[in-house]
Design a protein around this motif. Structure first.
Motif, PDB file in Angstrom:
ATOM      1  N   ILE A  87      -4.820  -0.226  12.317  1.00 50.48           N
ATOM      2  CA  ILE A  87      -4.857  -1.498  11.584  1.00 50.48           C
ATOM      3  C   ILE A  87      -5.851  -1.461  10.425  1.00 50.48           C
ATOM      4  O   ILE A  87      -6.125  -2.491   9.821  1.00 50.48           O
ATOM      5  CB  ILE A  87      -5.186  -2.688  12.522  1.00 50.48           C
ATOM      6  N   PHE A  88      -6.365  -0.265  10.085  1.00 54.72           N
ATOM      7  CA  PHE A  88      -7.359  -0.197   9.003  1.00 54.72           C
ATOM      8  C   PHE A  88      -6.753  -0.537   7.651  1.00 54.72           C
ATOM      9  O   PHE A  88      -7.274  -1.361   6.915  1.00 54.72           O
ATOM     10  CB  PHE A  88      -8.008   1.193   8.952  1.00 54.72           C
ATOM     11  N   ARG A  89      -5.658   0.113   7.313  1.00 52.02           N
ATOM     12  CA  ARG A  89      -4.986  -0.221   6.053  1.00 52.02           C
ATOM     13  C   ARG A  89      -3.523  -0.504   6.327  1.00 52.02           C
ATOM     14  O   ARG A  89      -2.765   0.382   6.705  1.00 52.02           O
ATOM     15  CB  ARG A  89      -5.112   0.906   5.024  1.00 52.02           C
ATOM     16  N   PHE A 122      -2.180  -8.189   6.106  1.00 48.60           N
ATOM     17  CA  PHE A 122      -3.490  -8.265   6.762  1.00 48.60           C
ATOM     18  C   PHE A 122      -4.091  -9.634   6.500  1.00 48.60           C
ATOM     19  O   PHE A 122      -3.496 -10.454   5.800  1.00 48.60           O
ATOM     20  CB  PHE A 122      -4.408  -7.136   6.273  1.00 48.60           C
ATOM     21  N   ARG A 179      -9.765  -5.242   9.719  1.00 46.42           N
ATOM     22  CA  ARG A 179     -10.729  -4.136   9.609  1.00 46.42           C
ATOM     23  C   ARG A 179     -12.004  -4.412  10.383  1.00 46.42           C
ATOM     24  O   ARG A 179     -12.554  -3.524  11.030  1.00 46.42           O
ATOM     25  CB  ARG A 179     -11.095  -3.902   8.143  1.00 46.42           C
ATOM     26  N   TYR A 199     -11.824  -6.873 -11.699  1.00 45.16           N
ATOM     27  CA  TYR A 199     -12.521  -8.126 -12.018  1.00 45.16           C
ATOM     28  C   TYR A 199     -14.039  -8.033 -11.823  1.00 45.16           C
ATOM     29  O   TYR A 199     -14.753  -8.974 -12.100  1.00 45.16           O
ATOM     30  CB  TYR A 199     -11.977  -9.246 -11.115  1.00 45.16           C
ATOM     31  N   SER A 257     -15.895 -10.654   0.608  1.00 47.16           N
ATOM     32  CA  SER A 257     -14.498 -10.524   1.030  1.00 47.16           C
ATOM     33  C   SER A 257     -14.349  -9.487   2.135  1.00 47.16           C
ATOM     34  O   SER A 257     -14.579  -8.297   1.924  1.00 47.16           O
ATOM     35  CB  SER A 257     -13.656 -10.113  -0.186  1.00 47.16           C
ATOM     36  N   HIS A 263     -18.690  -8.851  -4.493  1.00 45.46           N
ATOM     37  CA  HIS A 263     -18.384  -8.681  -5.921  1.00 45.46           C
ATOM     38  C   HIS A 263     -19.055  -9.750  -6.764  1.00 45.46           C
ATOM     39  O   HIS A 263     -19.042 -10.926  -6.385  1.00 45.46           O
ATOM     40  CB  HIS A 263     -16.865  -8.798  -6.153  1.00 45.46           C
ATOM     41  N   GLU A 274       0.831  -1.206   0.000  1.00 45.53           N
ATOM     42  CA  GLU A 274       0.000   0.000   0.000  1.00 45.53           C
ATOM     43  C   GLU A 274       0.864   1.254   0.000  1.00 45.53           C
ATOM     44  O   GLU A 274       1.890   1.312   0.691  1.00 45.53           O
ATOM     45  CB  GLU A 274      -0.893   0.025   1.249  1.00 45.53           C
TER      46      GLU A 274
HETATM   47  N1  GAP Z   1     -10.766 -10.704  -3.272  1.00 42.42           N
HETATM   48  C1  GAP Z   1     -11.366  -9.439  -3.305  1.00 42.42           C
HETATM   49  C2  GAP Z   1     -10.629  -8.430  -2.570  1.00 42.42           C
HETATM   50  O1  GAP Z   1      -9.527  -8.654  -2.130  1.00 42.42           O
HETATM   51  P1  GAP Z   1     -10.749  -5.957  -1.738  1.00 42.42           P
HETATM   52  O2  GAP Z   1     -11.912  -4.995  -1.712  1.00 42.42           O
HETATM   53  O3  GAP Z   1      -9.495  -5.516  -2.364  1.00 42.42           O
HETATM   54  O4  GAP Z   1     -11.315  -7.270  -2.430  1.00 42.42           O
HETATM   55  C3  GAP Z   1     -11.433  -7.014   0.522  1.00 42.42           C
HETATM   56  O5  GAP Z   1     -10.439  -6.422  -0.255  1.00 42.42           O
HETATM   57  C4  GAP Z   1     -11.305  -6.615   1.963  1.00 42.42           C
HETATM   58  O6  GAP Z   1      -9.989  -6.888   2.427  1.00 42.42           O
HETATM   59  C5  GAP Z   1     -11.517  -5.124   2.216  1.00 42.42           C
HETATM   60  O7  GAP Z   1     -12.882  -4.796   2.337  1.00 42.42           O
HETATM   61  C6  GAP Z   1     -10.773  -4.946   3.535  1.00 42.42           C
HETATM   62  O8  GAP Z   1     -11.595  -5.341   4.623  1.00 42.42           O
HETATM   63  C7  GAP Z   1      -9.628  -5.918   3.407  1.00 42.42           C
HETATM   64  N2  GAP Z   1      -8.410  -5.197   2.975  1.00 42.42           N
HETATM   65  C8  GAP Z   1      -8.026  -4.900   1.711  1.00 42.42           C
HETATM   66  N3  GAP Z   1      -6.868  -4.236   1.707  1.00 42.42           N
HETATM   67  C9  GAP Z   1      -6.500  -4.089   2.998  1.00 42.42           C
HETATM   68  C10 GAP Z   1      -5.383  -3.484   3.653  1.00 42.42           C
HETATM   69  N4  GAP Z   1      -4.396  -2.911   2.984  1.00 42.42           N
HETATM   70  N5  GAP Z   1      -5.340  -3.522   5.007  1.00 42.42           N
HETATM   71  C11 GAP Z   1      -6.314  -4.121   5.719  1.00 42.42           C
HETATM   72  N6  GAP Z   1      -7.385  -4.713   5.152  1.00 42.42           N
HETATM   73  C12 GAP Z   1      -7.482  -4.706   3.812  1.00 42.42           C
END
Ligand code: GAP
Length: 439
Positions: A182-184, A188, A304, A240, A299, A262, A175
């Motif tokens: 721990i949000f992003r 994870f 989070r 996708y 997903s 999705h 990222e």
């Molecule tokens: N397979 C589909 C997929 O991965 P996404 O919306 O990219 O979809 C799904 O990710 C979930 O994964 C998000 O809603 C979030 O809860 C978690 N997530 C994605 N990136 C994250 C990150 N960098 N840190 C923490 N959680 C993350």
């Protein structure tokens, strides 16, 4: 938010990774209570999405896969990249969508250099030679392990469409701007379910799973006013997705996505078929048709949703809740976690610690309950202070062993939320607590 972060550190939920070395940006460690709570979140999801379902099975695929998987899935191309903007002066990088309306660097006011694409895959090397042949990636989403095992699961478990495959596991993304605790983060965990269905049924199942997933959060205590589902327009969807709904939670820092629903169409199975040369179409024995099933995906990030559960449960009560004894004038923290998510279920407290018979009895009760519930024994400080300590970490029930207990073989059971106390025989404790926990 700062108060929640400080509670996490103070009470052993979440620590900064590599803290003694100054920390490692965007990585976090889950402490004793955080680890228990995270496991509870995962258990609750697995129970709902696998154990209670008739036609969903689980999988535990490897994190490392052939790089060909990521080529076919579209993750190595522009599809899985963020628009990046760099400050000419301090060289800090930002996501274009986060500072869309700014013309200057939000940190130093410097000039921002034009956006360019930045791929989020984390590269690694497998084997002793760091050459191209050994280059692969840490998985960026767990579901790819499901797609490449579609046929294995179909055959070994004799599945018939519609059916689902679910998985929990680590995912990694480089990222640009990890943020909000721990949000992003760059490492994870995800809980993903892929539902394979006939293309013409995809819309129906998309709506079905969206509703089911929202229900899951509500059943685990998330307030409905803090949840919403947002339809994502075509230009903002993942590469996708034919249709996408983000389930968002109202965090202290604003509304943000916690889960994505999705409709991936036949994107994944058809691309993996093309790239691997293996026909991944499903054969319907009744109609004798062969087709690529559509995939409806749910997903959610473990970290989070963990943060959403914490934020939703966190309450501060000025001057405390106790009205029966002299008010402490202190602000009390109450973590009103759902009993299934709470890291510790029962606290066992002797009324005082300087009476050996009382301590012995309390330890007996603790040993009795330990095999059935995650318990904590605490004898330090006044009983009021110990109640506040267990309220702060969300323990749903506290048992106090007092002088009566020695004569009557009974204890008081205190409810965290109502603070009501009931007298119970020690021999009935396991049964009563089990009923409360599963009720
Ligand atoms: N397979 C589909 C997929 O991965 P996404 O919306 O990219 O979809 C799904 O990710 C979930 O994964 C998000 O809603 C979030 O809860 C978690 N997530 C994605 N990136 C994250 C990150 N960098 N840190 C923490 N959680 C993350």
């Amino acid at each position: 938010m700062q108060k929640i972060i400080s509670l996490c550190k103070r009470r052993g939920f979440v620590f900064q990774s590599s803290e003694i070395y100054g920390g490692f940006k965007s990585c976090y460690d889950f402490g004793p209570l955080g680890g228990e709570m995270k496991n509870n979140v995962k258990r609750a999801w697995w129970k709902e999405m696998v154990q209670m379902q008739e036609n969903i099975v689980g999988l535990d695929a490897a994190i490392l896969m052939s790089p060909k998987v990521w080529q076919a899935s579209g993750h190595l191309t522009a599809g899985f990249a963020d628009e990046l903007v760099e400050c000419k002066k301090c060289h800090k990088r930002f996501r274009q969508d986060e500072i869309a309306r700014l013309h200057k660097c939000p940190d130093c006011g410097g000039e921002l250099i034009k956006a360019r694409k930045f791929n989020l895959m984390m590269k690694t090397f497998v084997g002793p030679v760091e050459d191209e042949a050994a280059t692969t990636y840490l998985r960026a989403e767990t579901c790819q392990g499901i797609y490449v095992n579609f046929e294995n699961v179909l055959d070994s478990m004799r599945m018939k469409i519609p059916f689902g495959i679910a998985q929990i596991g680590k995912a990694f993304r480089n990222e640009i701007t990890p943020r909000n605790f721990i949000f992003r983060t760059r490492e994870f965990e995800q809980m993903e379910m892929q539902w394979f269905c006939e293309p013409k049924q995809a819309k129906k199942y998309f709506n079905f799973w969206k509703e089911e997933r929202i229900k899951w959060y509500k059943n685990l205590g998330i307030k409905k006013e803090n949840l919403r589902a947002i339809e994502v327009p075509a230009e903002k969807r993942a590469h996708y997705a034919k249709q996408q709904i983000d389930i968002e939670y109202k965090f202290p820092f604003g509304w943000e996505e916690i889960e994505g629903i999705h409709n991936r169409g036949d994107f994944d199975l058809s691309n993996h078929s093309k790239a691997s040369g293996k026909d991944l179409r499903y054969y319907n024995e009744e109609t004798r048709e062969r087709y690529f099933p559509y995939i409806i995906e749910t997903s959610v990030g473990v970290d989070r949703s963990f943060l959403a559960f914490l934020c939703d449960a966190y309450q501060e009560i000025r001057e405390g809740r106790t009205k029966t004894t002299k008010a402490t004038k202190e602000t009390e923290v109450l973590l009103k976690l759902d009993k299934k998510i709470a890291p510790i279920k029962v606290a066992v407290l002797p009324l005082v610690k300087n009476k050996p018979k009382l301590v012995k009895k309390a330890k007996e009760v603790y040993q009795l309950l330990k095999p059935y519930f995650v318990c904590q024994y605490d004898e330090v400080g006044s009983i009021g202070r110990r109640y506040r300590r267990v309220d702060e970490i969300g323990v749903p029930w506290a048992i106090t062993v007092d002088f009566e207990s020695l004569k009557q073989e009974d204890v008081t059971l205190r409810d965290r939320d109502t603070m009501k106390q009931e007298r119970l025989k020690i021999k009935d404790l396991i049964k009563v607590l089990r009923e409360k926990l599963n009720g």
